[in-house]
Design a protein around this motif. Structure first.
Motif, PDB file in Angstrom:
ATOM      1  N   VAL A 227       0.592  -1.252  -0.870  1.00 21.75           N
ATOM      2  CA  VAL A 227      -0.274  -0.171  -0.278  1.00 21.75           C
ATOM      3  C   VAL A 227       1.089   1.395  -0.182  1.00 21.75           C
ATOM      4  O   VAL A 227       2.327   0.866   0.589  1.00 21.75           O
ATOM      5  CB  VAL A 227      -0.952  -0.144   1.256  1.00 21.75           C
ATOM      6  N   ASN A 228       0.227   2.352  -0.810  1.00 23.50           N
ATOM      7  CA  ASN A 228       1.655   3.568  -0.600  1.00 23.50           C
ATOM      8  C   ASN A 228       0.650   3.956   1.309  1.00 23.50           C
ATOM      9  O   ASN A 228       0.155   4.354   1.756  1.00 23.50           O
ATOM     10  CB  ASN A 228       0.764   4.603  -1.300  1.00 23.50           C
ATOM     11  N   ARG A 229       1.300   5.131   1.029  1.00 22.90           N
ATOM     12  CA  ARG A 229       1.337   6.141   2.517  1.00 22.90           C
ATOM     13  C   ARG A 229       0.201   6.065   2.495  1.00 22.90           C
ATOM     14  O   ARG A 229      -0.452   6.640   3.559  1.00 22.90           O
ATOM     15  CB  ARG A 229       2.478   7.081   2.556  1.00 22.90           C
ATOM     16  N   LYS A 230      -1.391   7.188   1.392  1.00 19.39           N
ATOM     17  CA  LYS A 230      -2.349   7.731   1.779  1.00 19.39           C
ATOM     18  C   LYS A 230      -2.733   6.730   2.008  1.00 19.39           C
ATOM     19  O   LYS A 230      -3.598   6.937   2.808  1.00 19.39           O
ATOM     20  CB  LYS A 230      -2.038   8.281   0.351  1.00 19.39           C
ATOM     21  N   ASP A 231      -2.441   5.322   1.731  1.00 22.69           N
ATOM     22  CA  ASP A 231      -4.064   4.067   1.829  1.00 22.69           C
ATOM     23  C   ASP A 231      -3.370   3.658   3.039  1.00 22.69           C
ATOM     24  O   ASP A 231      -3.990   3.433   4.308  1.00 22.69           O
ATOM     25  CB  ASP A 231      -3.562   3.773   0.496  1.00 22.69           C
ATOM     26  N   LEU A 232      -2.510   3.919   3.392  1.00 20.12           N
ATOM     27  CA  LEU A 232      -2.145   3.511   5.072  1.00 20.12           C
ATOM     28  C   LEU A 232      -2.394   4.560   6.077  1.00 20.12           C
ATOM     29  O   LEU A 232      -3.045   4.027   7.394  1.00 20.12           O
ATOM     30  CB  LEU A 232      -0.889   3.484   5.344  1.00 20.12           C
ATOM     31  N   ASP A 233      -2.555   5.662   5.779  1.00 21.72           N
ATOM     32  CA  ASP A 233      -2.859   6.478   6.671  1.00 21.72           C
ATOM     33  C   ASP A 233      -4.849   6.139   7.063  1.00 21.72           C
ATOM     34  O   ASP A 233      -4.650   6.070   8.121  1.00 21.72           O
ATOM     35  CB  ASP A 233      -2.351   8.024   6.369  1.00 21.72           C
ATOM     36  N   GLY A 234      -5.215   5.701   5.597  1.00 19.98           N
ATOM     37  CA  GLY A 234      -6.391   5.797   5.812  1.00 19.98           C
ATOM     38  C   GLY A 234      -7.362   4.657   6.439  1.00 19.98           C
ATOM     39  O   GLY A 234      -8.047   4.708   7.160  1.00 19.98           O
ATOM     40  N   LEU A 235      -6.306   3.093   6.903  1.00 21.90           N
ATOM     41  CA  LEU A 235      -6.388   2.617   7.236  1.00 21.90           C
ATOM     42  C   LEU A 235      -6.455   2.135   8.478  1.00 21.90           C
ATOM     43  O   LEU A 235      -7.095   1.737   9.580  1.00 21.90           O
ATOM     44  CB  LEU A 235      -5.510   1.184   6.630  1.00 21.90           C
ATOM     45  N   TYR A 236      -5.173   3.707   8.855  1.00 21.38           N
ATOM     46  CA  TYR A 236      -5.029   3.875  10.702  1.00 21.38           C
ATOM     47  C   TYR A 236      -6.501   4.036  11.169  1.00 21.38           C
ATOM     48  O   TYR A 236      -6.874   3.637  12.148  1.00 21.38           O
ATOM     49  CB  TYR A 236      -4.047   4.266  10.654  1.00 21.38           C
ATOM     50  N   ARG A 237      -7.044   5.197  10.170  1.00 27.75           N
ATOM     51  CA  ARG A 237      -7.607   5.948  11.060  1.00 27.75           C
ATOM     52  C   ARG A 237      -9.092   5.173  11.285  1.00 27.75           C
ATOM     53  O   ARG A 237     -10.152   4.664  12.144  1.00 27.75           O
ATOM     54  CB  ARG A 237      -8.421   7.485   9.728  1.00 27.75           C
ATOM     55  N   ARG A 238      -9.807   3.514   9.386  1.00 26.81           N
ATOM     56  CA  ARG A 238     -10.453   3.261   9.542  1.00 26.81           C
ATOM     57  C   ARG A 238     -10.253   2.356  10.894  1.00 26.81           C
ATOM     58  O   ARG A 238     -11.364   1.673  11.854  1.00 26.81           O
ATOM     59  CB  ARG A 238     -10.668   2.518   8.465  1.00 26.81           C
ATOM     60  N   TYR A 239      -9.473   1.705  11.562  1.00 23.05           N
ATOM     61  CA  TYR A 239      -8.564   0.335  11.967  1.00 23.05           C
ATOM     62  C   TYR A 239      -9.482   0.978  13.621  1.00 23.05           C
ATOM     63  O   TYR A 239      -9.781   0.136  14.488  1.00 23.05           O
ATOM     64  CB  TYR A 239      -7.826   0.057  12.076  1.00 23.05           C
ATOM     65  N   TYR A 240      -8.603   2.599  14.066  1.00 23.27           N
ATOM     66  CA  TYR A 240      -8.943   2.790  14.774  1.00 23.27           C
ATOM     67  C   TYR A 240      -9.812   3.767  15.947  1.00 23.27           C
ATOM     68  O   TYR A 240     -10.316   3.549  16.604  1.00 23.27           O
ATOM     69  CB  TYR A 240      -7.648   3.977  15.458  1.00 23.27           C
ATOM     70  N   SER A 241     -10.935   3.496  14.585  1.00 20.30           N
ATOM     71  CA  SER A 241     -12.421   4.191  15.166  1.00 20.30           C
ATOM     72  C   SER A 241     -13.206   2.908  15.417  1.00 20.30           C
ATOM     73  O   SER A 241     -13.499   3.195  15.676  1.00 20.30           O
ATOM     74  CB  SER A 241     -13.328   5.028  13.168  1.00 20.30           C
ATOM     75  N   ASP A 242     -12.767   2.396  14.673  1.00 17.79           N
ATOM     76  CA  ASP A 242     -13.259   0.843  15.759  1.00 17.79           C
ATOM     77  C   ASP A 242     -12.824  -0.424  14.589  1.00 17.79           C
ATOM     78  O   ASP A 242     -12.636  -1.568  13.876  1.00 17.79           O
ATOM     79  CB  ASP A 242     -15.086   0.468  14.942  1.00 17.79           C
ATOM     80  N   PRO A 243     -12.219  -0.957  15.737  1.00 17.61           N
ATOM     81  CA  PRO A 243     -10.562  -2.280  15.554  1.00 17.61           C
ATOM     82  C   PRO A 243     -11.728  -3.193  15.028  1.00 17.61           C
ATOM     83  O   PRO A 243     -11.465  -3.876  13.847  1.00 17.61           O
ATOM     84  CB  PRO A 243      -9.912  -2.246  17.324  1.00 17.61           C
TER      85      PRO A 243
END
Length: 278
Positions: A227-243
């Protein structure tokens, strides 16, 4: 077949560390691909703040290792590495309860897969990702009148705004290794201490040694989804909002959470998240 993951606050079962659900699989315990030969190991204490709104701030401590070869470096949690070693033995015995000593699941490889590139690997639930980027060292400003002694070495100070934070780094010119913790490098000596302006992240070297014997530095991201950095940042936001919601979204996993008495509890949402790279 749907997998059921039991999250319990009893020691030794799949663990929830600030909603980072650490799930171990046999694939995670493979040794990896040799990518260089180890020369030096620098041990750091990393103190970091997960919840910046909590008063007083309570840093979490993790023991991190910087392994350096002739060109490749690897920076990762020694605590997580110890868990992997323990879990390899537990899995070989058919155990279903595993160890989780570390919170930091990511690893950073510099000059791999090639010189001038880095590979940042991450584990989110059952997913495994790797972000390959061009190495960008901070644009350091040297502070010539500064001085400190760390691990017996005279050090000088440099500062830089880098990846969304203002960093201060103390480096030892007597140690001609141009590396440091995480992505901090490019100074005329090894970085022995570094911290951001808010001290949400503090790295302190607590040990330096030459490799006892030649052995490989292993790359552990083979087969990970790129994944690229932008996609990884989006995955982090999605994960920590609702693991838990993140893990169960595909329908292949069911997560059950229990307290110490075995009673069901609601999964966490909106978990505090303070990424080192903004």
């Amino acid at each position: 077949m749907k997998r059921i993951i039991l999250i319990s606050f009893l020691a030794g079962i799949m663990t929830l560390c600030n909603a980072q659900i650490n799930v171990f699989t046999p694939e995670d315990l493979q040794s990896g691909v040799p990518c260089d030969t180890l020369r030096y190991v620098i041990t750091y204490d990393m103190a970091y703040v997960e919840d910046t709104l909590r008063e007083p701030l309570k840093p979490v401590h993790e023991t991190m290792l910087l392994e350096t070869g002739r060109s490749v470096t690897s920076f990762y949690s020694y605590d997580a590495f110890r868990s992997d070693s323990i879990n390899a033995e537990l899995i070989s015995r058919g155990a279903t309860q595993y160890s989780s000593l570390g919170r930091v699941m990511w690893r950073l490889y510099t000059n791999y897969p090639e010189t001038g590139r880095s590979s940042f690997t991450e584990k989110l639930g059952l997913d495994r990702f790797v972000c390959v980027e061009t190495v960008e060292n901070p644009q350091w400003q040297l502070c010539p009148d500064s001085s400190a002694t760390i691990l017996g070495y005279p050090c000088r100070l440099a500062t830089a705004t880098y990846k969304g934070r203002l960093w201060s780094a103390w480096y030892a010119e007597d140690i001609p290794l141009y590396y440091g913790p995480w992505k901090l490098g490019g100074l005329p000596g090894l970085i022995l201490r570094a911290y951001d302006s808010q001290r949400y992240y503090v790295f302190e070297a607590i040990g330096i040694k030459t490799a006892d014997e030649p052995r490989p530095i292993y790359y552990k991201g083979e087969g990970y989804e790129e994944v690229n950095r932008k996609d990884l940042d989006g995955l982090y936001r999605r994960y920590y909002s609702d693991p838990v919601g993140y893990m169960t979204a595909g329908g292949k996993v069911t997560v059950k959470m229990q307290d110490r008495s075995g009673n069901s509890i609601a999964p966490p949402k909106g978990v505090p998240y303070n990424p080192i790279e903004r």
